[in-house]
Design a protein around this motif. Structure first.
Motif, PDB file in Angstrom:
ATOM      1  N   ALA A  24       2.710  -1.034  22.041  1.00  0.00           N
ATOM      2  CA  ALA A  24       2.012   0.191  21.639  1.00  0.00           C
ATOM      3  C   ALA A  24       0.723   0.364  22.431  1.00  0.00           C
ATOM      4  CB  ALA A  24       1.720   0.172  20.144  1.00  0.00           C
ATOM      5  N   LEU A  25       0.004  -0.726  22.668  1.00  0.00           N
ATOM      6  CA  LEU A  25      -1.248  -0.651  23.414  1.00  0.00           C
ATOM      7  C   LEU A  25      -1.000  -0.236  24.863  1.00  0.00           C
ATOM      8  CD1 LEU A  25      -4.288  -0.994  23.149  1.00  0.00           C
ATOM      9  CD2 LEU A  25      -4.001  -3.372  23.836  1.00  0.00           C
ATOM     10  N   MET A  26       0.049  -0.743  25.474  1.00  0.00           N
ATOM     11  CA  MET A  26       0.366  -0.369  26.855  1.00  0.00           C
ATOM     12  C   MET A  26       0.772   1.102  26.937  1.00  0.00           C
ATOM     13  SD  MET A  26      -0.467  -2.818  28.729  1.00  0.00           S
ATOM     14  CE  MET A  26       0.105  -2.119  30.245  1.00  0.00           C
ATOM     15  N   GLN A  31      -0.961   6.548  28.651  1.00  0.00           N
ATOM     16  CA  GLN A  31      -1.338   7.922  28.330  1.00  0.00           C
ATOM     17  C   GLN A  31      -2.799   8.177  28.703  1.00  0.00           C
ATOM     18  OE1 GLN A  31       0.605  10.620  27.215  1.00  0.00           O
ATOM     19  NE2 GLN A  31      -1.277  11.601  27.922  1.00  0.00           N
ATOM     20  N   PHE A  32      -3.664   7.196  28.435  1.00  0.00           N
ATOM     21  CA  PHE A  32      -5.083   7.305  28.782  1.00  0.00           C
ATOM     22  C   PHE A  32      -5.252   7.476  30.291  1.00  0.00           C
ATOM     23  CE2 PHE A  32      -9.157   5.036  29.750  1.00  0.00           C
ATOM     24  CZ  PHE A  32     -10.012   5.984  29.204  1.00  0.00           C
ATOM     25  N   GLU A  46      -7.264  -1.495  36.882  1.00  0.00           N
ATOM     26  CA  GLU A  46      -6.604  -2.781  37.100  1.00  0.00           C
ATOM     27  C   GLU A  46      -6.849  -3.695  35.906  1.00  0.00           C
ATOM     28  OE1 GLU A  46      -4.714  -3.503  39.727  1.00  0.00           O
ATOM     29  OE2 GLU A  46      -5.285  -1.824  40.997  1.00  0.00           O
ATOM     30  N   GLY A  47      -5.847  -4.470  35.559  1.00  0.00           N
ATOM     31  CA  GLY A  47      -5.997  -5.535  34.576  1.00  0.00           C
ATOM     32  C   GLY A  47      -6.154  -6.849  35.309  1.00  0.00           C
ATOM     33  N   LEU A  48      -6.819  -7.792  34.673  1.00  0.00           N
ATOM     34  CA  LEU A  48      -7.020  -9.108  35.287  1.00  0.00           C
ATOM     35  C   LEU A  48      -6.078 -10.130  34.668  1.00  0.00           C
ATOM     36  CD1 LEU A  48     -10.925  -9.132  35.418  1.00  0.00           C
ATOM     37  CD2 LEU A  48      -9.314  -8.532  37.237  1.00  0.00           C
ATOM     38  N   ASP A  49      -5.691 -11.117  35.450  1.00  0.00           N
ATOM     39  CA  ASP A  49      -4.789 -12.174  35.017  1.00  0.00           C
ATOM     40  C   ASP A  49      -5.461 -13.052  33.957  1.00  0.00           C
ATOM     41  OD1 ASP A  49      -2.527 -13.742  34.902  1.00  0.00           O
ATOM     42  OD2 ASP A  49      -2.758 -14.619  36.888  1.00  0.00           O
ATOM     43  N   VAL A  99     -10.876   4.634  25.510  1.00  0.00           N
ATOM     44  CA  VAL A  99     -10.045   3.527  25.982  1.00  0.00           C
ATOM     45  C   VAL A  99      -9.274   2.942  24.793  1.00  0.00           C
ATOM     46  CG1 VAL A  99     -10.070   1.191  26.942  1.00  0.00           C
ATOM     47  CG2 VAL A  99     -11.572   2.932  27.906  1.00  0.00           C
ATOM     48  N   PRO A 100      -7.956   2.799  24.928  1.00  0.00           N
ATOM     49  CA  PRO A 100      -7.195   2.152  23.857  1.00  0.00           C
ATOM     50  C   PRO A 100      -7.626   0.683  23.758  1.00  0.00           C
ATOM     51  CG  PRO A 100      -5.738   3.336  25.359  1.00  0.00           C
ATOM     52  CD  PRO A 100      -7.097   3.296  25.989  1.00  0.00           C
ATOM     53  N   ALA A 101      -8.204   0.322  22.651  1.00  0.00           N
ATOM     54  CA  ALA A 101      -8.713  -1.042  22.486  1.00  0.00           C
ATOM     55  C   ALA A 101      -8.478  -1.493  21.056  1.00  0.00           C
ATOM     56  CB  ALA A 101     -10.209  -1.090  22.821  1.00  0.00           C
ATOM     57  N   VAL A 102      -8.437  -2.792  20.861  1.00  0.00           N
ATOM     58  CA  VAL A 102      -8.278  -3.369  19.523  1.00  0.00           C
ATOM     59  C   VAL A 102      -9.652  -3.704  18.949  1.00  0.00           C
ATOM     60  CG1 VAL A 102      -5.987  -4.305  20.046  1.00  0.00           C
ATOM     61  CG2 VAL A 102      -8.014  -5.712  20.448  1.00  0.00           C
TER      62      VAL A 102
END
Length: 128
Positions: A24-26, A31-32, A46-49, A99-102
Motif C-alpha cells: 500500500a505504501l509503494m 501516486q505521489f 531515490e530510495g536507499l538500500d 509524502v506517504p509516510a508511516v
C-alpha cells in the motif's frame, strides 16, 4: 525557483511499520511521484538500500576510519529522498506534508545550495 531535497528519515520502529504494509505504501508513493511529475516539480526520487549494506567513513581522527553498517549509535537513518524544484520553502514543505509516510517517520526539507552561493574567490570546475 529553488531546488529542495525532501529527505526521508526513519527509525527502526517506523521502518518496521513501513515494511508491514509495503504494498500500500509503494502504491501511494507511486501516486505521489505521478502528482509531482504532473506539477512539473520532480527532479529525482531515490530510495536507499538497507543500512546494513552501507558503510561510514569517519574523519574524526588523523586517518579516515571505515565502519560497516548497521550503525548502532544512530537513532534515525536516511531512507531516500525526493529532489524537487519549487518557488519557495513553503511550497517544498507543502510537498513534504504529502509524502506517504508511516507514523514515526520524518521528512527533512533542505534547500540545495547553488554554485553561485560559494564564498567569494572559490573557483569551481563545471565539469564535476
Amino acid at each position: 525557483m529553488a531546488k529542495y531535497a525532501l529527505i526521508m528519515r526513519g527509525t527502526d520502529e517506523s521502518n518496521a511499520a513501513m515494511m508491514a504494509d509495503i504494498t500500500a505504501l509503494m502504491a501511494a508513493t507511486h501516486q505521489f511521484i505521478e502528482d509531482m511529475m504532473k506539477a512539473d516539480v520532480l527532479i529525482a526520487a531515490e530510495g536507499l538500500d538497507d543500512p546494513a549494506q552501507g558503510a561510514v567513513v569517519d574523519f574524526s581522527g588523523e586517518a579516515p576510519v571505515v565502519t560497516d553498517g548497521p550503525y548502532g549509535e544512530t537513532k534515525e537513518l536516511f531512507g531516500g529522498y525526493f529532489l524537487i524544484d519549487v518557488a519557495t520553502k513553503q511550497d517544498a514543505i507543502g510537498w513534504a506534508k504529502r509524502v506517504p509516510a508511516v507514523r514515526g517517520a520524518k521528512i527533512e526539507v533542505r534547500r540545495v545550495a547553488g554554485e553561485d552561493e560559494l564564498p567569494p574567490g572559490v573557483e569551481t570546475d563545471n565539469n564535476i
